[in-house]
Motif scaffolding. Structure first.
Motif, PDB file in Angstrom:
ATOM      1  N   UNK A 111       0.822  -1.207   0.000  1.00  0.00           N
ATOM      2  CA  UNK A 111       0.000   0.000   0.000  1.00  0.00           C
ATOM      3  C   UNK A 111       0.855   1.256   0.000  1.00  0.00           C
ATOM      4  N   UNK A 112       2.103   1.118   0.470  1.00  0.00           N
ATOM      5  CA  UNK A 112       3.007   2.261   0.548  1.00  0.00           C
ATOM      6  C   UNK A 112       4.444   1.774   0.384  1.00  0.00           C
ATOM      7  N   UNK A 113       5.304   2.675  -0.058  1.00  0.00           N
ATOM      8  CA  UNK A 113       6.725   2.362  -0.199  1.00  0.00           C
ATOM      9  C   UNK A 113       7.540   3.437   0.506  1.00  0.00           C
ATOM     10  N   UNK A 114       8.488   2.984   1.326  1.00  0.00           N
ATOM     11  CA  UNK A 114       9.437   3.903   1.941  1.00  0.00           C
ATOM     12  C   UNK A 114      10.716   3.861   1.121  1.00  0.00           C
ATOM     13  N   UNK A 115      11.057   4.969   0.505  1.00  0.00           N
ATOM     14  CA  UNK A 115      12.290   5.075  -0.271  1.00  0.00           C
ATOM     15  C   UNK A 115      13.329   5.774   0.600  1.00  0.00           C
ATOM     16  N   UNK A 116      14.406   5.073   0.922  1.00  0.00           N
ATOM     17  CA  UNK A 116      15.447   5.664   1.751  1.00  0.00           C
ATOM     18  C   UNK A 116      16.532   6.292   0.891  1.00  0.00           C
ATOM     19  N   UNK A 117      16.979   7.468   1.313  1.00  0.00           N
ATOM     20  CA  UNK A 117      18.057   8.180   0.627  1.00  0.00           C
ATOM     21  C   UNK A 117      19.101   8.566   1.678  1.00  0.00           C
ATOM     22  N   UNK A 118      20.352   8.259   1.408  1.00  0.00           N
ATOM     23  CA  UNK A 118      21.443   8.671   2.291  1.00  0.00           C
ATOM     24  C   UNK A 118      21.667  10.167   2.107  1.00  0.00           C
ATOM     25  N   UNK A 119      21.536  10.924   3.181  1.00  0.00           N
ATOM     26  CA  UNK A 119      21.646  12.385   3.099  1.00  0.00           C
ATOM     27  C   UNK A 119      23.001  12.817   2.555  1.00  0.00           C
ATOM     28  N   UNK A 120      24.023  11.982   2.706  1.00  0.00           N
ATOM     29  CA  UNK A 120      25.360  12.340   2.224  1.00  0.00           C
ATOM     30  C   UNK A 120      25.482  12.183   0.714  1.00  0.00           C
ATOM     31  N   UNK A 121      24.668  11.298   0.127  1.00  0.00           N
ATOM     32  CA  UNK A 121      24.810  10.967  -1.291  1.00  0.00           C
ATOM     33  C   UNK A 121      23.698  11.521  -2.168  1.00  0.00           C
ATOM     34  N   UNK A 122      22.547  11.796  -1.600  1.00  0.00           N
ATOM     35  CA  UNK A 122      21.438  12.324  -2.387  1.00  0.00           C
ATOM     36  C   UNK A 122      20.812  11.266  -3.286  1.00  0.00           C
ATOM     37  N   UNK A 123      20.103  11.709  -4.304  1.00  0.00           N
ATOM     38  CA  UNK A 123      19.415  10.812  -5.237  1.00  0.00           C
ATOM     39  C   UNK A 123      20.443  10.133  -6.137  1.00  0.00           C
ATOM     40  N   UNK A 124      20.421   8.787  -6.139  1.00  0.00           N
ATOM     41  CA  UNK A 124      21.338   8.028  -6.985  1.00  0.00           C
ATOM     42  C   UNK A 124      20.523   7.102  -7.895  1.00  0.00           C
TER      43      UNK A 124
END
Length: 418
Positions: A111-124
């Motif tokens: 029903x939902x997706x949690x997308x994790x992003x490392x604050x040091x690397x940003x969108x990869x």
């Protein structure tokens, strides 16, 4: 809005390796007091043996021995927990690119997706890949957790920059709802409790978002589809003439006296009765498992579909689909595969790779006709016999397929019919 305390939310976590998915889930379980004391004690002991100062939260989900030894998640780990407001099932999926196929499995019912992003690397690239898959699977809610904010001094500027990066590429996708939360899974900022280190963030912590998300049913309630799984012919006394067709309602509602058509034959009849293990029913709806009896004796077998006469899918042998290639071996040109669609199993051939998606730009590559692991492509399939399909956007159950290699019996691809 009143939340049903018995309502179940299925969500998946995705992100690149070491972005902190397992730690985040461990923090959710730990801070929401959803872990038994003996589990906590076992993980505390294991953490001490590893030389960690505190509890290694990731160990609450990395249950496989290989995962613990390597410190990574290599399979989809399912976890169940509950709070006073809602019940949850988590699918923790791997981050390495070679395990992207596992994300398709974990996200298929979410029903939902949690997308994790490392604050040091940003969108990869993996961020884009996982978000595209979530969009393709029509997951209605995306929660972007920008993790490890403690390692960038809880910078609002870093957070805003990553939000801008994500919005730039996600605007090209069909995503209904995107929310952003700056967190530190390791330290607990904005996971279960509000962060004292990021007072500039005015939103809710992650658990509150999960507890209050509106869950809309993804089951099509209009198009009545009943794939037949087996034919029941009980021989007990008093049931000699009983002939029922058992299966699970894929979508819509079936009632006695409904006029129905059997596909692909096209014969019509009327529903005599709808049976369950508790007796006859006034109606059956998705995802109930029932047996249907008809007024007429019609030759029906596994793989056929019972539908309302005034609302029929079009049987197709030529099928357009978005395909996620899951296998380590490249697709063989014009090779034969087994296609599984509801209870229907047919042989199929990939006639053409129309285009592949460049995961970085979302451009369509019409030159490269190969299908390799993790490729997302639009293809044309040809089946030996018709499939009774709907578009995936209209009906998840009758709009999805998988391909199986006949020689190895491995699942090589998952597809959404378009």
């Amino acid at each position: 809005m009143q939340i049903d305390k018995n309502q179940l939310l299925r969500f998946t976590t995705a992100g690149s390796v070491d972005d902190g998915k397992s730690t985040l889930i461990g923090r959710l379980l730990y801070d929401s007091k959803s872990i038994f004391e003996d589990q906590i004690e076992a993980v505390e002991n294991s953490s001490k043996k590893k030389g960690h100062e505190g509890v290694d939260l990731a160990m609450f989900t990395d249950g496989l021995k290989d995962e613990r030894e390597q410190g990574i998640t290599i399979d989809v780990a399912y976890r169940y927990f509950t709070t006073p407001k809602r019940k949850f099932i988590i699918a923790d999926t791997p981050g390495h690119i070679q395990y992207t196929r596992n994300m398709v499995t974990g996200a298929s019912t979410a029903n939902a997706a949690i997308i994790l992003i490392d604050a040091r690397h940003g969108v990869i690239e993996q961020t884009k890949r996982h978000t595209f898959i979530a969009s393709l699977l029509q997951i209605p809610h995306i929660i972007v957790c920008i993790n490890k904010m403690d390692l960038v001094d809880y910078s609002e500027e870093v957070y805003n920059d990553i939000v801008g990066q994500f919005e730039e590429f996600s605007s090209k996708l069909l995503i209904k709802d995107v929310r952003y939360i700056p967190i530190s899974a390791l330290l607990g900022d904005n996971v279960v409790n509000r962060s004292e280190n990021m007072k500039w963030y005015q939103g809710s912590p992650l658990l509150h978002e999960l507890e209050t998300l509106h869950i809309s049913s993804d089951i099509n309630k209009v198009d009545a589809r009943f794939p037949v799984q087996t034919v029941l012919r009980p021989q007990r006394e008093g049931f000699i003439d009983f002939r029922g067709y058992a299966g699970r309602v894929a979508s819509g509602i079936f009632r006695p006296k409904d006029e129905v058509t059997i596909l692909p034959s096209g014969f019509t009849s009327t529903i005599k009765a709808v049976h369950s293990d508790e007796g006859e029913l006034e109606e059956a709806f998705a995802p109930m498992s029932v047996a249907i009896t008809l007024e007429d004796d019609i030759d029906i077998s596994r793989g056929d579909m019972i539908v309302k006469t005034n609302n029929q899918p079009e049987p197709k042998q030529d099928i357009d689909a978005m395909l996620c290639w899951l296998n380590t071996d490249e697709a063989k040109p014009r090779a034969k595969y087994t296609v599984m669609h509801t209870s229907n199993e047919q042989r199929a051939m990939i006639k053409e790779v129309v285009y592949k998606i460049d995961i970085n730009t979302y451009n369509r590559n019409t030159e490269d006709k190969s299908l390799k692991m993790n490729d997302i492509s639009r293809v044309k399939l040809r089946t030996t016999k018709p499939l009774m399909t709907d578009d995936y956007r209209e009906n998840r159950n009758t709009g999805s397929i998988i391909l199986i290699d006949e020689s190895t019996n491995e699942t090589v691809a998952a597809g959404m019919i378009i």
